[in-house]
Design a protein around this motif. Structure first.
Motif, PDB file in Angstrom:
ATOM      1  N   UNK A  49       0.940  -1.332  -0.087  1.00 15.47           N
ATOM      2  CA  UNK A  49      -0.110  -0.150  -0.132  1.00 15.47           C
ATOM      3  C   UNK A  49       0.837   1.315   0.065  1.00 15.47           C
ATOM      4  N   UNK A  50       1.827   1.053   0.802  1.00 21.14           N
ATOM      5  CA  UNK A  50       2.891   2.495   0.705  1.00 21.14           C
ATOM      6  C   UNK A  50       3.530   2.727  -0.372  1.00 21.14           C
ATOM      7  N   UNK A  51       4.037   1.456  -1.086  1.00 27.75           N
ATOM      8  CA  UNK A  51       4.582   1.492  -2.271  1.00 27.75           C
ATOM      9  C   UNK A  51       3.781   2.128  -3.485  1.00 27.75           C
ATOM     10  N   UNK A  52       2.618   1.475  -3.381  1.00 25.52           N
ATOM     11  CA  UNK A  52       1.543   2.062  -4.376  1.00 25.52           C
ATOM     12  C   UNK A  52       1.059   3.564  -4.265  1.00 25.52           C
ATOM     13  N   UNK A  53       0.860   4.007  -3.075  1.00 27.05           N
ATOM     14  CA  UNK A  53       0.628   5.393  -2.850  1.00 27.05           C
ATOM     15  C   UNK A  53       1.848   6.308  -3.336  1.00 27.05           C
ATOM     16  N   UNK A  54       2.855   5.866  -2.898  1.00 32.88           N
ATOM     17  CA  UNK A  54       4.191   6.935  -3.263  1.00 32.88           C
ATOM     18  C   UNK A  54       4.525   6.841  -4.600  1.00 32.88           C
ATOM     19  N   UNK A  55       4.236   5.568  -5.408  1.00 31.53           N
ATOM     20  CA  UNK A  55       4.562   5.641  -6.754  1.00 31.53           C
ATOM     21  C   UNK A  55       3.736   6.605  -7.458  1.00 31.53           C
TER      22      UNK A  55
END
Length: 205
Positions: A49-55
């Motif tokens: 979820x963090x990687x998806x958000x910041x991508x």
């Protein structure tokens, strides 16, 4: 019994949130005053979820932009995420497959096929040694390559092949999200001190 177990787990999770290490992303105006808690073991979905958000917040001018393929899907079955590269192409052959892990050091057997994985994103990482072998659970393996471009952000798994000798000519990029976030954004991190034990009350004499 199942409801009681789930209820207890939910209560423990809630009680523990205030004791977890947290961070703010001060370089993104809409997020500068919002806390994020860092993932714990077992929270691969939170890593994703963090990687998806910041991508979706990385700009093309960022020096690490190439390490943030933009995730389009998120699934608990099969491939964790499908993502697009810098060109944004939705063509089947241009899509990238991402798998999320809490930690990864290349020593444990990878539980997804290396032959269909383009990125492995983990929160914690111990860099393996050059030319170490990474094996998957599907009879394939590849070789660790440390690069100047990635530095301590991760490594590549190259020359993926099967034990029967088939060569797939693939490269898998393994990234440490904890370090990548700090390299890409301005991060303010805070770890609460351990709670003090309750003071003992003196009994009446």
């Amino acid at each position: 019994m199942k409801r009681e177990t789930q209820t207890q787990q939910a209560e423990e999770l809630k009680e523990g949130i205030s004791e977890r290490t947290r961070f703010r992303v001060t370089s993104v105006p809409v997020l500068h005053d919002k806390w994020f808690v860092t993932p714990l073991p077992g929270e691969e979905h939170w890593v994703g979820a963090l990687y998806t958000l910041f991508s979706h917040l990385v700009t093309s001018q960022d020096s690490t932009a190439a390490l943030w393929p933009r995730a389009l899907t998120f699934s608990g079955r099969g491939v964790d995420s499908l993502a697009v590269g810098a060109d944004g192409s939705l063509k089947k052959d241009d899509l990238l497959a991402i798998e999320y892990k809490y930690d990864f050091d290349g020593q444990s057997v990878f539980n997804h096929p290396l032959t269909i994985t383009d990125y492995i994103v983990c929160w914690k990482m111990v860099l393996p040694k050059q030319d170490d072998i990474v094996q998957d659970d599907y009879d394939c393996y590849g070789t660790v390559h440390l690069t100047n471009e990635l530095g301590d952000l991760g490594f590549e798994i190259r020359d993926v092949m099967s034990r029967s000798g088939a060569s797939f000519g693939r490269k898998v990029v393994v990234l440490c999200l904890e370090r990548l976030l700090k390299k890409t954004f301005k991060i303010s991190e805070h770890a609460p001190p351990p709670p003090k034990p309750a003071a003992k009350t003196k009994g009446k004499k």
